[in-house]
Design a protein around this motif. Structure first.
Motif, PDB file in Angstrom:
ATOM      1  N   THR A  47       0.819  -1.207   0.000  1.00 50.98           N
ATOM      2  CA  THR A  47       0.000   0.000   0.000  1.00 50.98           C
ATOM      3  C   THR A  47       0.854   1.258   0.000  1.00 50.98           C
ATOM      4  O   THR A  47       0.605   2.204  -0.761  1.00 50.98           O
ATOM      5  CB  THR A  47      -0.925   0.005   1.232  1.00 50.98           C
ATOM      6  N   GLN A  48       1.885   1.257   0.836  1.00 51.21           N
ATOM      7  CA  GLN A  48       2.757   2.425   0.907  1.00 51.21           C
ATOM      8  C   GLN A  48       3.506   2.646  -0.407  1.00 51.21           C
ATOM      9  O   GLN A  48       3.668   3.782  -0.861  1.00 51.21           O
ATOM     10  CB  GLN A  48       3.749   2.261   2.059  1.00 51.21           C
ATOM     11  N   ASN A  50       2.511   1.713  -3.488  1.00 51.17           N
ATOM     12  CA  ASN A  50       1.567   2.203  -4.493  1.00 51.17           C
ATOM     13  C   ASN A  50       1.235   3.678  -4.277  1.00 51.17           C
ATOM     14  O   ASN A  50       1.083   4.438  -5.249  1.00 51.17           O
ATOM     15  CB  ASN A  50       0.286   1.373  -4.466  1.00 51.17           C
ATOM     16  N   VAL A 363      -6.110   6.578   4.347  1.00 57.96           N
ATOM     17  CA  VAL A 363      -5.684   5.413   5.129  1.00 57.96           C
ATOM     18  C   VAL A 363      -5.484   5.792   6.582  1.00 57.96           C
ATOM     19  O   VAL A 363      -5.915   5.076   7.501  1.00 57.96           O
ATOM     20  CB  VAL A 363      -4.400   4.813   4.531  1.00 57.96           C
TER      21      VAL A 363
END
Length: 396
Positions: A47-48, A50, A363
């Motif tokens: 996630t980080q 991307n 997030v």
């Protein structure tokens, strides 16, 4: 050479062999924990990465930047130039305000409805049954919207509110009511009330113990209430017996002074209380029905009235059945408070939505929301589990 003591089993040695079921179980648990940790790390890293590729900023550094928006009805001083973390604290406080007040009122209303299902009066039984079937079968979100429309559409405008006793005002702007001017007397009265609650708690324990020993019934409600009120009045007198009140009055176009409850807060509180109390009533009814009818007959043989037998005999035994599902209803009420965003009540979810729109830190803001509700739910569960164990020990 040491010998085993007669009558005592020899100490067990930890078997680190693969043939040991306990050892294999330990290895499997370590492997499972490692795999879960690896999956969590992969998801977080992916996630980080991307977000970095797409140029999306991450991290909680935004919490120290000015929020730039106002919050209605804050519980403490807040300004639009305050940082985001303070805005989140305001939202958390407003969420806890709804949850705590809602739990207390839901407990009282639900218990009364559950007990009312056993009333000898057919009208009371019918009303309690109708209430439960009505409010538990309508989605809570619709109930919140219904109450909000009642307060914002059907009530009169703020310049022409409904008045009661000359000091209470109800309109589309909310509910205004008088409050005492805070000072030393009010502070000492609050301290006296807390001391009275402790004394009343010890009195109830003593009265219940005497009832179990002698069968003599002592007041379990009015005497504790008198103790709390008496201690509060003593503290008020020691503080100088102040009598100043901040009374609302009709101003130019709106009501001024006093304290106010916004339509959003009243709507979310009423919606959650009426909805959850219907389920609590069924929990209380099931707990009462779990007590053997012989207990009621035994209480009657001791000369106890129907109210005394319910309060002193039936309900204490029913608590072992009531407490666990009651915990679930408390958790449901707390989590359902997140639906307040639908009617504009500025709780932690509403604050997070505004922060997401301004900063793009989706997030992080969602993680804050999850942490808040997880913490409140675990705290509620811990308190109720402690009370459940205490009630089980007293029953033994």
């Amino acid at each position: 050479m040491s010998q085993a003591v007669p009558g005592r089993a020899p100490p067990k040695r930890r078997d680190w062999s693969w043939r040991s079921q306990a050892f294999r179980g330990l290895v499997y648990q370590i492997i499972a924990i490692a795999l879960i940790g690896l999956v969590v790390w992969f998801l977080a890293h992916n996630t980080q990465e991307n977000m970095r590729v797409r140029g999306i900023q991450s991290g909680f550094g935004f919490l120290n930047t000015p929020a730039g928006f106002d919050i209605g009805e804050p519980l403490f001083n807040y300004d639009a130039l305050d940082p985001y973390w303070r805005a989140f604290l305001v939202g958390i406080g407003k969420t806890l305000r709804v949850a705590i007040i809602g739990i207390m009122r839901t407990t009282v209303l639900g218990a009364l409805l559950g007990i009312g299902r056993f009333s000898r009066n057919a009208l009371v039984r019918g009303l309690c049954y109708g209430y439960v079937e009505l409010f538990r079968n309508i989605p809570v979100l619709l109930q919140l919207l219904m109450w909000y429309l009642v307060f914002t559409e059907l009530l009169p405008d703020p310049f022409d509110p409904v008045k009661a006793f000359g000091v209470f005002y109800l309109s589309k702007g909310g509910f205004q009511y008088p409050v005492p001017v805070l000072g030393l007397g009010q502070g000492l009265a609050a301290v006296g009330a807390l001391i009275g609650i402790v004394i009343a708690w010890f009195y109830r324990r003593w009265a219940r113990r005497k009832f179990e020993e002698t069968g003599h019934v002592r007041s379990m409600f009015w005497v504790p209430v008198g103790i709390v009120l008496g201690c509060s009045v003593i503290g008020w007198i020691i503080g100088g017996a102040p009598t100043a009140w901040n009374v609302p009055h009709q101003g130019d176009g709106m009501v001024e002074g006093g304290a106010a409850l916004t339509p959003e807060f009243i709507a979310v509180l009423l919606g959650l209380v009426f909805y959850t109390s219907a389920f609590v009533a069924e929990v209380v009814r099931a707990g009462i029905q779990s007590v053997s009818h012989g207990q009621i007959e035994a209480a009657s043989s001791l000369g106890l009235s129907r109210g005394h037998s319910m309060r002193l005999v039936v309900l204490p035994q029913a608590m072992r059945v009531i407490i666990p599902p009651m915990t679930n209803q408390y958790l449901n009420l707390t989590k359902n408070s997140s639906l307040a965003v639908a009617i504009g009540y500025p709780d932690v979810v509403s604050i997070a939505n505004t922060a997401i729109n301004q900063t793009g830190r989706a997030v992080e803001c969602i993680a804050i929301i999850m942490a808040v509700y997880l913490t409140t739910s675990l705290t509620t569960s811990a308190i109720m589990n402690w009370y459940n164990k205490r009630a089980a020990i007293k029953e033994r």
